[in-house]
Design a protein around this motif. Structure first.
Motif, PDB file in Angstrom:
ATOM      1  N   ALA A  26       0.706  -1.191   0.138  1.00 15.82           N
ATOM      2  CA  ALA A  26      -0.088  -0.201  -0.028  1.00 15.82           C
ATOM      3  C   ALA A  26       0.890   1.269   0.169  1.00 15.82           C
ATOM      4  N   ASN A  27       1.938   1.289   0.609  1.00 12.93           N
ATOM      5  CA  ASN A  27       3.065   2.427   0.891  1.00 12.93           C
ATOM      6  C   ASN A  27       2.430   3.723   1.222  1.00 12.93           C
ATOM      7  N   SER A  28       1.542   3.505   2.201  1.00 14.49           N
ATOM      8  CA  SER A  28       1.289   4.832   2.757  1.00 14.49           C
ATOM      9  C   SER A  28       1.648   5.141   4.047  1.00 14.49           C
ATOM     10  N   PRO A  29       2.012   6.650   4.361  1.00 18.87           N
ATOM     11  CA  PRO A  29       2.664   6.792   5.402  1.00 18.87           C
ATOM     12  C   PRO A  29       1.458   6.932   6.792  1.00 18.87           C
ATOM     13  N   LEU A  30       0.363   6.713   6.415  1.00 20.18           N
ATOM     14  CA  LEU A  30      -0.787   6.609   7.451  1.00 20.18           C
ATOM     15  C   LEU A  30      -1.032   5.440   7.974  1.00 20.18           C
ATOM     16  N   LEU A  31      -0.195   4.188   7.658  1.00 20.68           N
ATOM     17  CA  LEU A  31      -0.401   2.880   7.899  1.00 20.68           C
ATOM     18  C   LEU A  31       0.608   2.447   8.878  1.00 20.68           C
ATOM     19  N   GLY A  32       0.365   2.134  10.224  1.00 14.11           N
ATOM     20  CA  GLY A  32       1.271   1.986  10.981  1.00 14.11           C
ATOM     21  C   GLY A  32       1.058   0.814  12.207  1.00 14.11           C
ATOM     22  N   PHE A  33       1.716   0.803  13.093  1.00 14.71           N
ATOM     23  CA  PHE A  33       1.534  -0.045  14.440  1.00 14.71           C
ATOM     24  C   PHE A  33       1.577   0.944  15.663  1.00 14.71           C
ATOM     25  N   ILE A  34       0.931   0.279  16.676  1.00 18.90           N
ATOM     26  CA  ILE A  34       1.121   0.742  18.119  1.00 18.90           C
ATOM     27  C   ILE A  34       1.559  -0.330  18.943  1.00 18.90           C
ATOM     28  N   PRO A  35       2.738  -0.217  19.182  1.00 20.27           N
ATOM     29  CA  PRO A  35       3.640  -1.170  20.044  1.00 20.27           C
ATOM     30  C   PRO A  35       2.865  -0.955  21.644  1.00 20.27           C
ATOM     31  N   ASP A  36       2.702  -2.023  22.280  1.00 21.78           N
ATOM     32  CA  ASP A  36       2.375  -2.159  23.674  1.00 21.78           C
ATOM     33  C   ASP A  36       3.601  -2.847  24.251  1.00 21.78           C
ATOM     34  N   PHE A  37       3.909  -2.055  25.400  1.00 21.73           N
ATOM     35  CA  PHE A  37       5.172  -2.568  25.991  1.00 21.73           C
ATOM     36  C   PHE A  37       5.092  -3.931  26.794  1.00 21.73           C
ATOM     37  N   GLY A  38       3.908  -4.225  27.073  1.00 17.80           N
ATOM     38  CA  GLY A  38       3.482  -5.719  27.759  1.00 17.80           C
ATOM     39  C   GLY A  38       4.353  -6.696  26.975  1.00 17.80           C
ATOM     40  N   CYS A  39       4.692  -6.503  25.584  1.00 17.47           N
ATOM     41  CA  CYS A  39       5.422  -7.492  24.730  1.00 17.47           C
ATOM     42  C   CYS A  39       6.742  -7.537  25.308  1.00 17.47           C
ATOM     43  N   CYS A  40       7.360  -6.904  26.254  1.00 12.95           N
ATOM     44  CA  CYS A  40       8.707  -6.766  26.543  1.00 12.95           C
ATOM     45  C   CYS A  40       9.003  -7.035  28.074  1.00 12.95           C
ATOM     46  N   ALA A  41       8.069  -7.848  28.762  1.00 17.39           N
ATOM     47  CA  ALA A  41       8.148  -8.042  30.023  1.00 17.39           C
ATOM     48  C   ALA A  41       9.183  -9.186  30.359  1.00 17.39           C
ATOM     49  N   SER A  42       9.990  -8.877  31.283  1.00 17.24           N
ATOM     50  CA  SER A  42      11.035  -9.988  31.921  1.00 17.24           C
ATOM     51  C   SER A  42      10.668 -10.709  33.022  1.00 17.24           C
ATOM     52  N   ARG A  43       9.496 -10.270  33.471  1.00 20.67           N
ATOM     53  CA  ARG A  43       8.792 -11.439  34.410  1.00 20.67           C
ATOM     54  C   ARG A  43       7.318 -10.885  34.707  1.00 20.67           C
ATOM     55  N   LEU A  44       6.492 -11.443  35.033  1.00 19.67           N
ATOM     56  CA  LEU A  44       5.161 -11.345  35.705  1.00 19.67           C
ATOM     57  C   LEU A  44       5.033 -10.387  36.743  1.00 19.67           C
ATOM     58  N   PRO A  45       4.311  -9.502  37.042  1.00 20.28           N
ATOM     59  CA  PRO A  45       4.116  -8.515  38.161  1.00 20.28           C
ATOM     60  C   PRO A  45       3.997  -9.352  39.589  1.00 20.28           C
ATOM     61  N   ALA A  46       4.743  -9.075  40.474  1.00 20.86           N
ATOM     62  CA  ALA A  46       4.397  -9.506  41.794  1.00 20.86           C
ATOM     63  C   ALA A  46       3.205  -9.760  42.376  1.00 20.86           C
ATOM     64  N   THR A  47       2.692  -8.337  41.917  1.00 23.05           N
ATOM     65  CA  THR A  47       1.225  -8.163  42.504  1.00 23.05           C
ATOM     66  C   THR A  47       0.273  -9.117  41.747  1.00 23.05           C
ATOM     67  N   TYR A  48       0.573  -9.602  40.433  1.00 17.31           N
ATOM     68  CA  TYR A  48      -0.335 -10.239  39.722  1.00 17.31           C
ATOM     69  C   TYR A  48      -0.350 -11.924  40.211  1.00 17.31           C
ATOM     70  N   ILE A  49       0.943 -12.107  40.812  1.00 19.50           N
ATOM     71  CA  ILE A  49       1.196 -13.636  41.333  1.00 19.50           C
ATOM     72  C   ILE A  49       0.538 -13.542  42.638  1.00 19.50           C
ATOM     73  N   ALA A  50       0.665 -12.717  43.325  1.00 18.54           N
ATOM     74  CA  ALA A  50      -0.039 -12.453  44.625  1.00 18.54           C
ATOM     75  C   ALA A  50      -1.426 -12.658  44.530  1.00 18.54           C
ATOM     76  N   ASN A  51      -2.081 -11.965  43.400  1.00 16.68           N
ATOM     77  CA  ASN A  51      -3.419 -12.228  43.217  1.00 16.68           C
ATOM     78  C   ASN A  51      -4.089 -13.582  43.051  1.00 16.68           C
ATOM     79  N   LEU A  52      -3.220 -14.258  42.175  1.00 16.96           N
ATOM     80  CA  LEU A  52      -3.474 -15.726  41.857  1.00 16.96           C
ATOM     81  C   LEU A  52      -3.546 -16.403  43.233  1.00 16.96           C
ATOM     82  N   ARG A  53      -2.569 -16.197  44.283  1.00 17.10           N
ATOM     83  CA  ARG A  53      -2.517 -16.977  45.390  1.00 17.10           C
ATOM     84  C   ARG A  53      -3.726 -16.442  46.262  1.00 17.10           C
ATOM     85  N   ARG A  54      -4.133 -15.174  46.165  1.00 16.12           N
ATOM     86  CA  ARG A  54      -5.250 -14.751  46.811  1.00 16.12           C
ATOM     87  C   ARG A  54      -6.573 -15.407  46.419  1.00 16.12           C
TER      88      ARG A  54
END
Length: 339
Positions: A169-197
């Protein structure tokens, strides 16, 4: 306090971060906007159309005018309007491409009417839908992009299919929106604590965490997790609850975004919680943000707090303030300028 890093991209907020405040009716629509401005969490402001606007995508002249007045009054800038694909909105059948084009068009018109320069779409719709909407996007000068959200990354097959279509298509209007959840090194401790709750079995939690770390896609991880728990005769409900983690965050590197950097039209700065130094505890912003700065991205990063999914009695505005403070620190250090 400045709300823009030393150079490069700009900061802002998505009202999605304040979901609990909204759902609990502690703030109305205009109240949220006012509070974002009061706490200096702009200048960018992102909305989800169907979540924030009654009757969306029908936007009245009065509502659009009032929204623009609010932006001017509070010194904010519309950054991105998130729209829906809803391909399976009818039970038992999927929308055709023609129907999807017709479904997306009024949402883009709403973005134009309210002054949004960028629209977030979804991979659920075929890329052909977006290509066919190019004349409408060109009419309004609006950029569009699907959110590259965990468990996807720039090289995932669905993303590659869009990249190939974009190249044609070669249009400058077409792009992407990165979400930084793709770059996690670990799951949040608060999330894991919620699983245990929730009193999920500890052995299943540990198995799921082990599988999450593996460098495979979410489908493979779900199958592998199911294979590992099968001998344990686990409750299917527990297995299902734990498998969610394979989709909300995924391991990835900051460098991977370089592949699509020229086509980044907006960014979702996903975050959950912070360590004792005030840094996001699961996502390495110290590595990610310099890549975007050096890559020449000059659009908006919306602070997107998703801890509201399982954290209560937490001030979302304070969480967003912490996120933006870290962003300013990282870029100031990277550029050698004062935060």
């Amino acid at each position: 306090m400045t709300t823009t890093p030393a150079k490069g991209f700009q900061l802002g907020s998505t009202l999605y971060s304040f979901t609990n405040e909204w759902h609990e009716r502690r703030y109305g629509f205009e109240d949220l906007i006012a509070e974002v401005a009061k706490r200096q969490l702009g200048p960018g402001l992102e909305l989800i159309g169907f979540s924030s606007i009654r009757g969306f995508p029908n936007v009245s002249d009065d509502f659009a005018a009032r929204f623009k007045d609010l932006m001017a009054e509070h010194g904010l800038t519309p950054s991105c309007l998130s729209i829906n694909a809803d391909m399976a909105i009818r039970r038992g059948t999927m929308m055709s491409v023609d129907e999807a084009v017709a479904y997306h068009a009024p949402q883009i018109e709403a973005a134009a009417k309210m002054g949004f320069p960028t629209v977030r779409c979804q991979f659920a719709a075929p890329v052909e839908v977006i290509i066919r909407l190019l004349p409408l996007l060109e009419k309004h000068g609006i950029k569009i992009g699907p959110e590259v959200h965990a468990p996807l990354n720039p090289s995932s097959p669905p993303v590659m299919a869009w990249r190939e279509a974009y190249a044609k298509a070669n249009s400058p209007l077409l792009g992407f929106i990165p979400d930084f959840g793709c770059c996690a090194s670990r799951l949040p401790a608060t999330y894991i604590a919620n699983l245990r709750r929730q009193e999920l079995p500890e052995d299943l939690i540990q198995l799921a965490l082990d599988v999450w770390q593996l460098p495979k896609d979410a489908g493979w991880k779900r199958q592998e997790f199911a294979r590992r728990v099968e001998p344990l005769n686990a409750d299917p409900a527990d297995v299902s609850a734990l498998a969610v983690m394979f989709n909300i965050l995924s391991p990835g590197t900051a460098e991977m975004w370089k592949e699509i950097m020229p086509q980044v039209v907006h960014v979702h700065g996903k975050f959950y919680d912070f360590d004792e130094h005030g840094d996001e505890a699961s996502i390495d912003y110290n590595s990610i943000l310099p890549v975007f700065h050096d890559g020449g991205f000059t659009g908006f990063m919306s602070s997107e707090w998703e801890g509201h999914l399982y954290m209560r009695n937490v001030d979302a505005f304070e969480m967003v303030a912490k996120h933006q403070a870290q962003a300013r620190r990282v870029i100031a250090k990277h550029t050698g300028q004062a935060a």
